[in-house]
Design a protein around this motif. Structure first.
Motif, PDB file in Angstrom:
ATOM      1  N   PRO A  92      21.436   5.390 -17.058  1.00 46.53           N
ATOM      2  CA  PRO A  92      20.192   4.907 -16.593  1.00 46.53           C
ATOM      3  C   PRO A  92      19.853   4.244 -15.128  1.00 46.53           C
ATOM      4  O   PRO A  92      20.820   3.500 -15.016  1.00 46.53           O
ATOM      5  CB  PRO A  92      19.822   3.802 -17.712  1.00 46.53           C
ATOM      6  N   LEU A  93      19.130   4.615 -14.672  1.00 51.66           N
ATOM      7  CA  LEU A  93      18.584   4.362 -13.120  1.00 51.66           C
ATOM      8  C   LEU A  93      18.271   2.677 -13.287  1.00 51.66           C
ATOM      9  O   LEU A  93      16.931   2.676 -13.331  1.00 51.66           O
ATOM     10  CB  LEU A  93      17.859   5.226 -12.254  1.00 51.66           C
ATOM     11  N   LYS A  94      18.891   1.707 -13.683  1.00 48.59           N
ATOM     12  CA  LYS A  94      18.528   0.652 -13.934  1.00 48.59           C
ATOM     13  C   LYS A  94      18.535  -0.296 -12.681  1.00 48.59           C
ATOM     14  O   LYS A  94      19.683  -0.385 -12.085  1.00 48.59           O
ATOM     15  CB  LYS A  94      19.482  -0.201 -14.868  1.00 48.59           C
ATOM     16  N   LEU A  95      17.591  -0.615 -12.189  1.00 46.45           N
ATOM     17  CA  LEU A  95      17.400  -1.283 -10.741  1.00 46.45           C
ATOM     18  C   LEU A  95      17.335  -2.788 -10.883  1.00 46.45           C
ATOM     19  O   LEU A  95      16.751  -3.240 -11.907  1.00 46.45           O
ATOM     20  CB  LEU A  95      16.297  -0.581  -9.958  1.00 46.45           C
ATOM     21  N   ARG A  96      17.662  -3.566  -9.785  1.00 51.08           N
ATOM     22  CA  ARG A  96      17.739  -5.009 -10.131  1.00 51.08           C
ATOM     23  C   ARG A  96      16.528  -5.847  -9.664  1.00 51.08           C
ATOM     24  O   ARG A  96      16.131  -6.849 -10.561  1.00 51.08           O
ATOM     25  CB  ARG A  96      18.617  -5.705  -8.988  1.00 51.08           C
ATOM     26  N   SER A  97      15.543  -5.186  -9.141  1.00 53.68           N
ATOM     27  CA  SER A  97      14.181  -5.836  -8.773  1.00 53.68           C
ATOM     28  C   SER A  97      13.177  -4.566  -8.854  1.00 53.68           C
ATOM     29  O   SER A  97      13.350  -3.661  -9.057  1.00 53.68           O
ATOM     30  CB  SER A  97      14.181  -6.426  -7.548  1.00 53.68           C
ATOM     31  N   LEU A  98      12.014  -5.316  -9.438  1.00 50.72           N
ATOM     32  CA  LEU A  98      10.727  -4.492  -9.543  1.00 50.72           C
ATOM     33  C   LEU A  98      10.359  -3.872  -8.293  1.00 50.72           C
ATOM     34  O   LEU A  98       9.965  -2.774  -8.251  1.00 50.72           O
ATOM     35  CB  LEU A  98       9.395  -5.286 -10.327  1.00 50.72           C
ATOM     36  N   ALA A  99      10.520  -4.769  -6.969  1.00 51.77           N
ATOM     37  CA  ALA A  99      10.122  -4.279  -5.839  1.00 51.77           C
ATOM     38  C   ALA A  99      11.060  -2.981  -5.593  1.00 51.77           C
ATOM     39  O   ALA A  99      10.472  -1.915  -4.927  1.00 51.77           O
ATOM     40  CB  ALA A  99      10.514  -5.187  -4.796  1.00 51.77           C
ATOM     41  N   LEU A 100      12.286  -2.855  -5.948  1.00 50.73           N
ATOM     42  CA  LEU A 100      13.033  -1.947  -5.647  1.00 50.73           C
ATOM     43  C   LEU A 100      12.710  -0.439  -6.417  1.00 50.73           C
ATOM     44  O   LEU A 100      12.554   0.594  -5.846  1.00 50.73           O
ATOM     45  CB  LEU A 100      14.498  -2.017  -6.094  1.00 50.73           C
ATOM     46  N   ALA A 101      12.275  -0.825  -7.661  1.00 49.93           N
ATOM     47  CA  ALA A 101      11.951   0.127  -8.679  1.00 49.93           C
ATOM     48  C   ALA A 101      10.409   0.904  -8.135  1.00 49.93           C
ATOM     49  O   ALA A 101      10.610   2.152  -8.125  1.00 49.93           O
ATOM     50  CB  ALA A 101      11.571  -0.340  -9.815  1.00 49.93           C
ATOM     51  N   LYS A 102       9.604   0.049  -7.576  1.00 50.77           N
ATOM     52  CA  LYS A 102       8.430   0.611  -6.947  1.00 50.77           C
ATOM     53  C   LYS A 102       8.591   1.517  -5.676  1.00 50.77           C
ATOM     54  O   LYS A 102       7.900   2.278  -5.177  1.00 50.77           O
ATOM     55  CB  LYS A 102       7.371  -0.521  -6.690  1.00 50.77           C
ATOM     56  N   ALA A 103       9.562   1.013  -4.765  1.00 49.50           N
ATOM     57  CA  ALA A 103       9.900   1.663  -3.660  1.00 49.50           C
ATOM     58  C   ALA A 103      10.505   2.980  -3.833  1.00 49.50           C
ATOM     59  O   ALA A 103      10.187   4.108  -3.077  1.00 49.50           O
ATOM     60  CB  ALA A 103      10.815   0.770  -2.816  1.00 49.50           C
ATOM     61  N   ILE A 104      11.283   3.187  -4.960  1.00 49.03           N
ATOM     62  CA  ILE A 104      11.857   4.577  -5.356  1.00 49.03           C
ATOM     63  C   ILE A 104      10.733   5.071  -5.918  1.00 49.03           C
ATOM     64  O   ILE A 104      10.910   6.549  -5.753  1.00 49.03           O
ATOM     65  CB  ILE A 104      13.357   4.151  -6.333  1.00 49.03           C
ATOM     66  N   ALA A 105       9.741   4.776  -6.757  1.00 48.23           N
ATOM     67  CA  ALA A 105       9.023   5.414  -7.448  1.00 48.23           C
ATOM     68  C   ALA A 105       8.077   6.041  -6.412  1.00 48.23           C
ATOM     69  O   ALA A 105       7.536   7.062  -6.462  1.00 48.23           O
ATOM     70  CB  ALA A 105       8.170   4.569  -8.220  1.00 48.23           C
ATOM     71  N   ALA A 106       7.704   5.133  -5.135  1.00 47.53           N
ATOM     72  CA  ALA A 106       7.115   5.657  -4.059  1.00 47.53           C
ATOM     73  C   ALA A 106       7.670   6.942  -3.496  1.00 47.53           C
ATOM     74  O   ALA A 106       6.824   8.101  -3.036  1.00 47.53           O
ATOM     75  CB  ALA A 106       6.732   4.718  -3.068  1.00 47.53           C
ATOM     76  N   GLU A 107       8.995   6.935  -3.434  1.00 40.33           N
ATOM     77  CA  GLU A 107       9.762   8.237  -2.929  1.00 40.33           C
ATOM     78  C   GLU A 107       9.496   9.431  -3.752  1.00 40.33           C
ATOM     79  O   GLU A 107       9.272  10.806  -3.391  1.00 40.33           O
ATOM     80  CB  GLU A 107      11.172   7.943  -2.894  1.00 40.33           C
ATOM     81  N   TRP A 108       9.415   9.189  -5.111  1.00 34.05           N
ATOM     82  CA  TRP A 108       9.138  10.241  -6.057  1.00 34.05           C
ATOM     83  C   TRP A 108       7.723  10.660  -5.917  1.00 34.05           C
ATOM     84  O   TRP A 108       7.294  11.761  -6.048  1.00 34.05           O
ATOM     85  CB  TRP A 108       9.781  10.157  -7.501  1.00 34.05           C
ATOM     86  N   GLU A 109       6.697   9.816  -5.837  1.00 37.27           N
ATOM     87  CA  GLU A 109       5.311   9.941  -5.908  1.00 37.27           C
ATOM     88  C   GLU A 109       4.846  11.022  -4.763  1.00 37.27           C
ATOM     89  O   GLU A 109       3.934  11.636  -5.118  1.00 37.27           O
ATOM     90  CB  GLU A 109       4.540   8.626  -5.968  1.00 37.27           C
ATOM     91  N   TYR A 110       5.627  10.870  -3.467  1.00 39.29           N
ATOM     92  CA  TYR A 110       5.156  11.699  -2.450  1.00 39.29           C
ATOM     93  C   TYR A 110       6.045  12.888  -2.217  1.00 39.29           C
ATOM     94  O   TYR A 110       5.781  13.412  -1.163  1.00 39.29           O
ATOM     95  CB  TYR A 110       5.511  10.720  -1.073  1.00 39.29           C
ATOM     96  N   GLN A 111       6.604  13.390  -3.473  1.00 39.59           N
ATOM     97  CA  GLN A 111       7.242  14.533  -3.140  1.00 39.59           C
ATOM     98  C   GLN A 111       6.165  15.709  -3.571  1.00 39.59           C
ATOM     99  O   GLN A 111       5.087  15.501  -4.040  1.00 39.59           O
ATOM    100  CB  GLN A 111       8.169  14.703  -4.425  1.00 39.59           C
ATOM    101  N   LEU A 112       6.423  16.889  -2.540  1.00 40.73           N
ATOM    102  CA  LEU A 112       5.346  17.690  -2.631  1.00 40.73           C
ATOM    103  C   LEU A 112       5.422  18.562  -3.848  1.00 40.73           C
ATOM    104  O   LEU A 112       6.546  18.970  -4.297  1.00 40.73           O
ATOM    105  CB  LEU A 112       5.534  18.714  -1.350  1.00 40.73           C
ATOM    106  N   THR A 113       4.410  19.253  -4.147  1.00 47.97           N
ATOM    107  CA  THR A 113       4.296  20.408  -5.208  1.00 47.97           C
ATOM    108  C   THR A 113       5.197  21.550  -4.946  1.00 47.97           C
ATOM    109  O   THR A 113       6.201  21.775  -6.135  1.00 47.97           O
ATOM    110  CB  THR A 113       3.013  20.944  -5.427  1.00 47.97           C
ATOM    111  N   GLU A 114       5.760  21.951  -3.896  1.00 50.82           N
ATOM    112  CA  GLU A 114       6.310  23.182  -3.591  1.00 50.82           C
ATOM    113  C   GLU A 114       7.833  22.704  -3.718  1.00 50.82           C
ATOM    114  O   GLU A 114       8.718  23.726  -3.565  1.00 50.82           O
ATOM    115  CB  GLU A 114       5.971  23.890  -2.232  1.00 50.82           C
TER     116      GLU A 114
END
Length: 325
Positions: free
Chosen positions: A120-142
């Motif tokens: 499981p990608l278990k992260l130490r902080s909510l801030a780090l989880a949100k930063a990584i979530a932002a990386e996934w959110e900005y991935q392109l459809t293609e």
């Protein structure tokens, strides 16, 4: 893309009082011990990375899955090498607290992210989880582009590689101090290099004085491109500091050293002595002098600078966010 995301993550860290500060692991204060490894828990709905010859499984809502369809979504291990791994298959990215209440996870639709070895990608902080979530959110459809997700890759490294090879990483980093670029001096008595020598003295000597004060050992400077031999006491002091880091911190220091070619600059960032811009100036000191003299090569120097900024910034942000619970 990566630079934009790192910039947003760094701004979020700064606004949340998560910016880099002098750590208790430096000799001026008490040390934090590494976190103990957590064992992966089984999950019927997850996102994992597996062997390259395995076909990816498309995401579907639970009520539309067929009997022979898996509850997990798999992707090739080429994610860690930077290759494009396929089209975006999810719509929504969220974060939530881990099932055991110890850390935070990232969700792609209804599935939990996992590391390449299915931890499981278990992260130490909510801030780090949100930063990584932002990386996934900005991935392109293609296409999902791992090279635009440096924080995700560092997280996987901290969870998988560091616990298994911690002693080897520390040994490797400790040896690197003998070839550290901050200890190199251009010859002072050579007309071609005297100006470089003067700028090295002006820019790097304050960092060397910090090393002497921090570790109680005066470092040696040398002119050989093959490096020199530092005092064993300095090597031992660096090694002891590295042993007190947690897995996220050690992954960050390792990444910083690889990009900077300097364990001293990496530790300067780690201990709060250097900021990102200061570190980049030191790393590029000689090359920037050459650019000023001979000009910038478009598509060469500018790309190198952009890549260095992403690598140093992402590791620094990951370091800051890995220290918060």
């Amino acid at each position: 893309m990566a630079a934009m995301l790192i910039g947003r993550a760094f701004k979020s860290a700064r606004n949340s009082n998560l910016a880099i500060r002098a750590r208790s692991l430096c000799t001026t204060s008490a040390a934090r011990q590494p976190d103990s490894d957590t064992q992966p828990s089984e999950s019927s709905s997850s996102f994992t990375f597996e062997k390259e010859n395995e076909k990816p499984i498309l995401v579907k809502a639970p009520n539309s899955r067929r009997k022979n369809e898996s509850d997990s979504v798999t992707m090739p291990t080429s994610f860690m090498t930077g290759s494009i791994v396929g089209k975006r298959f999810y719509k929504k990215v969220t974060t939530r607290e881990a099932d055991d209440g110890n850390g935070w996870t990232v969700m792609l639709d209804y599935r939990t992210l996992k590391t390449p070895s299915k931890r499981p990608l278990k992260l130490r902080s909510l801030a780090l989880a949100k930063a990584i979530a932002a990386e996934w959110e900005y991935q392109l459809t293609e296409g999902i582009r791992p090279f635009t997700m440096p924080l995700m890759r560092l997280a996987c490294t901290a969870l998988e590689r560091v616990p298994l090879t911690r002693s080897k990483i520390i040994e490797h980093l400790s040896r690197k101090i003998h070839q550290d670029l901050v200890f190199f001096r251009a010859p002072e008595d050579n007309d071609l290099t005297s100006d470089v020598h003067d700028i090295q003295v002006e820019s790097i000597d304050p960092l060397l004085k910090w090393i002497e004060s921090e570790f109680r050992v005066k470092p040696k400077v040398y002119s050989s491109i093959f490096g020199g031999k530092q005092d064993d006491k300095l090597v031992k002091a660096v090694e002891e500091l590295l042993k007190k880091t947690n897995d996220g911190e050690l992954a960050s220091i390792d990444a910083l050293q690889a990009s900077a070619h300097s364990i001293v600059i990496a530790l300067g960032i780690f201990c709060g002595k250097l900021q990102i811009d200061d570190a980049i100036k030191l790393i590029r000191l000689e090359e920037d002098l050459q650019v000023d003299k001979w000009g910038l090569v478009e598509g060469g120097h500018d790309i190198d600078v952009a890549d260095l900024k992403v690598q140093i910034s992402s590791a620094t942000v990951f370091l800051a966010l890995s220290r918060e619970n």
